[in-house]
Write an enzyme that holds these catalytic residues in place. Structure first.
Site, PDB file in Angstrom:
ATOM      1  N   SER A 179      24.959 -23.436 -10.662  1.00  0.00           N
ATOM      2  CA  SER A 179      24.981 -23.781  -9.242  1.00  0.00           C
ATOM      3  C   SER A 179      25.358 -22.530  -8.447  1.00  0.00           C
ATOM      4  O   SER A 179      26.381 -21.911  -8.722  1.00  0.00           O
ATOM      5  CB  SER A 179      26.013 -24.898  -9.040  1.00  0.00           C
ATOM      6  OG  SER A 179      26.175 -25.212  -7.684  1.00  0.00           O
ATOM      7  N   ASP A 211      20.870 -28.442  -3.295  1.00  0.00           N
ATOM      8  CA  ASP A 211      21.949 -29.412  -3.095  1.00  0.00           C
ATOM      9  C   ASP A 211      22.480 -29.247  -1.672  1.00  0.00           C
ATOM     10  O   ASP A 211      23.030 -28.204  -1.328  1.00  0.00           O
ATOM     11  CB  ASP A 211      23.067 -29.173  -4.121  1.00  0.00           C
ATOM     12  CG  ASP A 211      24.189 -30.211  -4.026  1.00  0.00           C
ATOM     13  OD1 ASP A 211      24.092 -31.127  -3.179  1.00  0.00           O
ATOM     14  OD2 ASP A 211      25.156 -30.098  -4.803  1.00  0.00           O
ATOM     15  N   LYS A 248      20.313 -24.097  -9.317  1.00  0.00           N
ATOM     16  CA  LYS A 248      20.583 -24.986  -8.172  1.00  0.00           C
ATOM     17  C   LYS A 248      21.119 -24.150  -7.033  1.00  0.00           C
ATOM     18  O   LYS A 248      22.052 -23.368  -7.213  1.00  0.00           O
ATOM     19  CB  LYS A 248      21.581 -26.055  -8.604  1.00  0.00           C
ATOM     20  CG  LYS A 248      22.353 -26.742  -7.491  1.00  0.00           C
ATOM     21  CD  LYS A 248      23.073 -27.980  -8.025  1.00  0.00           C
ATOM     22  CE  LYS A 248      24.397 -28.232  -7.338  1.00  0.00           C
ATOM     23  NZ  LYS A 248      25.083 -29.428  -7.888  1.00  0.00           N
ATOM     24  N   GLY A 294      29.347 -30.921 -11.925  1.00  0.00           N
ATOM     25  CA  GLY A 294      30.559 -30.144 -12.171  1.00  0.00           C
ATOM     26  C   GLY A 294      31.367 -29.989 -10.906  1.00  0.00           C
ATOM     27  O   GLY A 294      30.863 -30.167  -9.792  1.00  0.00           O
ATOM     28  N   ASP A 296      24.574 -37.756  -5.428  1.00  0.00           N
ATOM     29  CA  ASP A 296      25.846 -37.261  -5.975  1.00  0.00           C
ATOM     30  C   ASP A 296      26.971 -37.996  -5.244  1.00  0.00           C
ATOM     31  O   ASP A 296      27.423 -39.061  -5.700  1.00  0.00           O
ATOM     32  CB  ASP A 296      25.915 -35.725  -5.779  1.00  0.00           C
ATOM     33  CG  ASP A 296      27.267 -35.099  -6.116  1.00  0.00           C
ATOM     34  OD1 ASP A 296      28.229 -35.817  -6.386  1.00  0.00           O
ATOM     35  OD2 ASP A 296      27.382 -33.839  -6.093  1.00  0.00           O
ATOM     36  N   LYS A 344      22.741 -24.142  -3.145  1.00  0.00           N
ATOM     37  CA  LYS A 344      23.354 -24.917  -2.071  1.00  0.00           C
ATOM     38  C   LYS A 344      22.588 -24.616  -0.785  1.00  0.00           C
ATOM     39  O   LYS A 344      22.293 -23.440  -0.497  1.00  0.00           O
ATOM     40  CB  LYS A 344      24.827 -24.509  -1.915  1.00  0.00           C
ATOM     41  CG  LYS A 344      25.677 -24.853  -3.129  1.00  0.00           C
ATOM     42  CD  LYS A 344      25.893 -26.348  -3.239  1.00  0.00           C
ATOM     43  CE  LYS A 344      26.885 -26.699  -4.330  1.00  0.00           C
ATOM     44  NZ  LYS A 344      27.100 -28.140  -4.443  1.00  0.00           N
ATOM     45  N   GLU A 369      19.302 -32.732  -3.933  1.00  0.00           N
ATOM     46  CA  GLU A 369      20.543 -33.468  -4.176  1.00  0.00           C
ATOM     47  C   GLU A 369      21.247 -33.791  -2.858  1.00  0.00           C
ATOM     48  O   GLU A 369      21.451 -32.908  -2.028  1.00  0.00           O
ATOM     49  CB  GLU A 369      21.432 -32.600  -5.077  1.00  0.00           C
ATOM     50  CG  GLU A 369      22.649 -33.303  -5.632  1.00  0.00           C
ATOM     51  CD  GLU A 369      23.470 -32.376  -6.546  1.00  0.00           C
ATOM     52  OE1 GLU A 369      22.922 -31.369  -7.063  1.00  0.00           O
ATOM     53  OE2 GLU A 369      24.668 -32.644  -6.733  1.00  0.00           O
ATOM     54  N   LYS A 412      29.381 -37.396 -11.921  1.00  0.00           N
ATOM     55  CA  LYS A 412      30.642 -36.663 -12.070  1.00  0.00           C
ATOM     56  C   LYS A 412      31.687 -37.695 -12.443  1.00  0.00           C
ATOM     57  O   LYS A 412      31.999 -38.584 -11.640  1.00  0.00           O
ATOM     58  CB  LYS A 412      31.040 -35.995 -10.751  1.00  0.00           C
ATOM     59  CG  LYS A 412      30.125 -34.851 -10.353  1.00  0.00           C
ATOM     60  CD  LYS A 412      30.578 -34.219  -9.060  1.00  0.00           C
ATOM     61  CE  LYS A 412      29.625 -33.101  -8.681  1.00  0.00           C
ATOM     62  NZ  LYS A 412      29.830 -32.641  -7.304  1.00  0.00           N
TER      63      LYS A 412
HETATM   64  O1  OSB Z   1      28.013 -30.878  -5.058  1.00  0.00           O
HETATM   65  O2  OSB Z   1      27.804 -30.516  -7.119  1.00  0.00           O
HETATM   66  C1  OSB Z   1      28.419 -30.346  -6.073  1.00  0.00           C
HETATM   67  C2  OSB Z   1      31.318 -27.922  -6.730  1.00  0.00           C
HETATM   68  C3  OSB Z   1      32.278 -28.429  -5.873  1.00  0.00           C
HETATM   69  C4  OSB Z   1      31.960 -29.506  -5.075  1.00  0.00           C
HETATM   70  C5  OSB Z   1      30.682 -30.078  -5.127  1.00  0.00           C
HETATM   71  C6  OSB Z   1      29.729 -29.582  -6.000  1.00  0.00           C
HETATM   72  C7  OSB Z   1      30.047 -28.466  -6.787  1.00  0.00           C
HETATM   73  C8  OSB Z   1      29.096 -27.795  -7.693  1.00  0.00           C
HETATM   74  C9  OSB Z   1      29.697 -27.030  -8.833  1.00  0.00           C
HETATM   75  O3  OSB Z   1      27.909 -27.758  -7.474  1.00  0.00           O
HETATM   76  C10 OSB Z   1      28.926 -27.059 -10.090  1.00  0.00           C
HETATM   77  C11 OSB Z   1      29.724 -26.466 -11.226  1.00  0.00           C
HETATM   78  O4  OSB Z   1      30.878 -26.875 -11.498  1.00  0.00           O
HETATM   79  O5  OSB Z   1      29.189 -25.571 -11.882  1.00  0.00           O
HETATM   80 MG    MG Z   2      26.259 -32.063  -5.495  1.00  0.00          MG
END
Ligand code: OSB
Ligand code: MG
Length: 385
Positions: A147, A200, A173, A302, A250, A175, A225, A274
Site C-alpha cells: 500500500s 483506495d 495499491k 493491514g 473496507d 491511496k 476500495e 481487517k
Molecule cells: O485503508 O487499508 C487502509 C493503513 C491505515 C489505515 C487504513 C488503511 C491502511 C493501509 C495499510 O492501507 C496497509 C498495510 O498495513 O500495509
Molecule cells: Mg482501505
C-alpha cells in the site's frame, strides 16, 4: 449470542498487561483522512500480553491510532476500555464470554481476543492458523501486495512503485483523494500497463463524484476500495452498478451481515477484511465463511501492524477463502527494527510472505525494544497534550 465466544482455555486467565507503544515508521502512510504515523511518523498501538494460570502467554495488538481518523477508536479509548471494562471482565475466566456485556470498541476487542486465542493455541500445541482453520487445508505462503500513501508528486509515486515492483510486490495499491486521483492513476497505468493496480479512497468521495470516479473505470483496476462514506453501504449500492471495476468495501464492513447486505443490494463485489475493524477473530471467521460460500473475493487488510499484529493477519491470510493479495508487506516496509525477533521477508518470485508455523502466534516479542517503544509512547503522548 453466547456461542460467539466458544473458545475455552483449560487454564484460567490470570494476568493481562497493556503495553502502549510508539514506533517510528520506515515510511509514513498518508491517506485521504490524514497521516497514520502522526507527529514524527510515530505509529501508536497497544500490545496486550495475556497470561494463563499455567504460565502460557499470548499477545495481541490493538491497531487504533493517535487520532480517530480511520475509525472512532484511539489508543487512549482502547486503553480505557481494556483497563476499566474488558480486562476486569475476563480475569479469572476460561473464555471471553463476559465481553458480551460490552458494545463496540472492535480494535480493543480484537487485541484481547488475539492474545487469548494465541495463548489457547499454545495450550493446544497448535499454530494460531490451525486453530482458526480448524484443521482445514491452509496456505503456507500468503499472497501479498503493498500500500503506497499519497506522495508529493506523480513522479515520486512512480519512483516508489518502481522500487516496490523491483522488490517483488506484484500488487500495488495507491491511496487517492480529491485532486489526487484521475491524473495519478492514468499516469501509473500508462507507465505500467499490466501490473495488478488498485486505488483506495478511504471514504474521500460522495455519490455526486460518480462522473469523476467513472474516469477510473477504463484503467483495468483490480478494484476501487471504499470510495464513499465510512459508514455507508446504501450509497455504494447506487455507485457499483455504474462501474465495471469492482468496488471493495473496507471501512463500512463490521459484521458478516454487512457483507450479506452488500451482496444483496450490489454495493460492492470484494471484501477487505481487517480483523481489528470487525472486532476480532470470530467475526473474521464468519465473514470468511460468507465470502467462501458466496464466492466473494476476499483479502486481509493491514493497519501498519508490528510483527505481533502481522502474525495474526498472516494466520488469517492462510485460510482458503482468502483469494486476493493481502495488505501485508515485509517487515522492512514498516519498522527497522520491529518489536518481534522474527522478520517477515517477501518471497520475490511469487509476491508472498511465509505464514508463521510455530505454535501460538509464532513470533516472540523483544523485551528491550518493547520497553523503548513504551517510553516513546509516553513521551509522544505528553508532547501532544
Ligand atoms: O485503508 O487499508 C487502509 C493503513 C491505515 C489505515 C487504513 C488503511 C491502511 C493501509 C495499510 O492501507 C496497509 C498495510 O498495513 O500495509
Ligand atoms: Mg482501505
Amino acid at each position: 449470542m453466547a456461542e460467539s465466544y466458544p473458545l475455552r482455555a483449560e487454564s484460567p486467565i490470570s494476568h493481562i498487561r497493556l503495553h502502549p507503544i510508539a514506533m517510528p515508521l520506515v515510511e509514513n502512510l498518508v491517506t485521504s483522512f490524514g497521516s497514520d504515523g502522526g507527529q514524527d511518523s510515530l505509529r501508536a498501538a497497544v500490545l496486550v500480553e495475556l497470561e494463563l494460570a499455567s504460565g502460557i502467554t499470548g499477545w495481541g495488538e490493538c491497531v487504533a491510532s493517535w487520532a480517530p481518523g480511520y475509525s472512532y477508536e484511539t489508543t487512549e479509548t482502547a486503553l480505557h476500555v481494556l483497563r476499566d471494562f474488558f480486562i476486569p471482565g475476563v480475569l479469572g475466566q476460561h473464555d471471553l464470554g463476559k465481553l458480551h456485556a460490552f458494545r463496540g470498541h472492535p480494535m480493543a476487542r480484537m487485541a484481547l481476543e488475539t492474545a487469548f486465542w494465541s495463548a489457547v493455541a499454545t495450550e493446544r500445541n497448535l499454530a494460531l492458523g490451525d486453530l482458526l482453520g480448524s484443521g482445514a487445508p491452509r496456505k503456507g505462503r500468503a499472497t501479498v501486495g503493498v500500500s503506497i500513501g499519497i506522495q508529493p508528486s506523480i513522479d515520486a509515486t512512480l519512483a516508489i512503485i518502481e522500487k516496490r515492483l523491483d522488490e517483488g510486490y506484484q500488487r500495488i495499491k495507491l491511496k487517492i483523494k480529491r485532486g489526487w486521483d484521475v491524473d495519478l492513476m492514468r499516469a501509473v497505468r500508462s507507465a505500467y500497463p499490466d501490473i495488478m493496480l488498485m486505488a483506495d479512497a478511504n471514504s474521500a468521495y460522495t455519490l455526486d463524484d460518480a462522473p469523476l470516479l467513472k474516469q477510473l473505470d477504463d484503467l483495468n483496476l483490480l478494484m476501487i476500495e471504499q470510495p464513499l462514506g465510512y459508514l455507508d453501504i446504501y450509497q455504494h449500492g447506487k455507485l457499483q452498478p455504474q462501474f465495471q471495476t469492482p468496488i471493495c468495501l473496507d471501512e463500512s464492513i463490521h459484521t458478516a451481515d454487512d457483507v450479506r447486505l452488500m451482496l444483496q443490494i450490489g454495493a460492492g463485489r470484494i471484501i477487505n477484511l481487517k480483523p481489528a475493524r470487525v472486532g476480532g477473530l470470530i467475526e473474521s471467521l464468519k465473514i470468511h465463511e460468507v465470502c467462501r460460500t458466496e464466492g466473494v473475493p476476499l483479502w486481509i487488510g493491514g493497519m501498519l501492524e508490528t510483527g505481533v499484529g502481522r502474525a495474526a493477519n498472516l494466520a488469517l491470510a492462510s485460510l482458503s477463502g482468502v483469494t486476493l493479495p493481502s495488505d501485508i508487506s515485509a517487515t522492512n516496509r514498516y519498522y527497522d527494527p520491529d518489536l518481534t525477533e522474527e522478520v517477515f521477508t517477501l518471497n520475490a518470485e511469487d509476491s508472498t510472505i511465509d505464514v508463521p508455523q510455530g505454535i501460538g502466534l509464532g513470533v516472540s516479542v523483544d523485551r528491550e525494544r518493547l520497553a523503548a517503544a513504551e517510553v516513546a509512547y509516553y513521551k509522544a503522548a505528553a508532547a501532544v497534550s
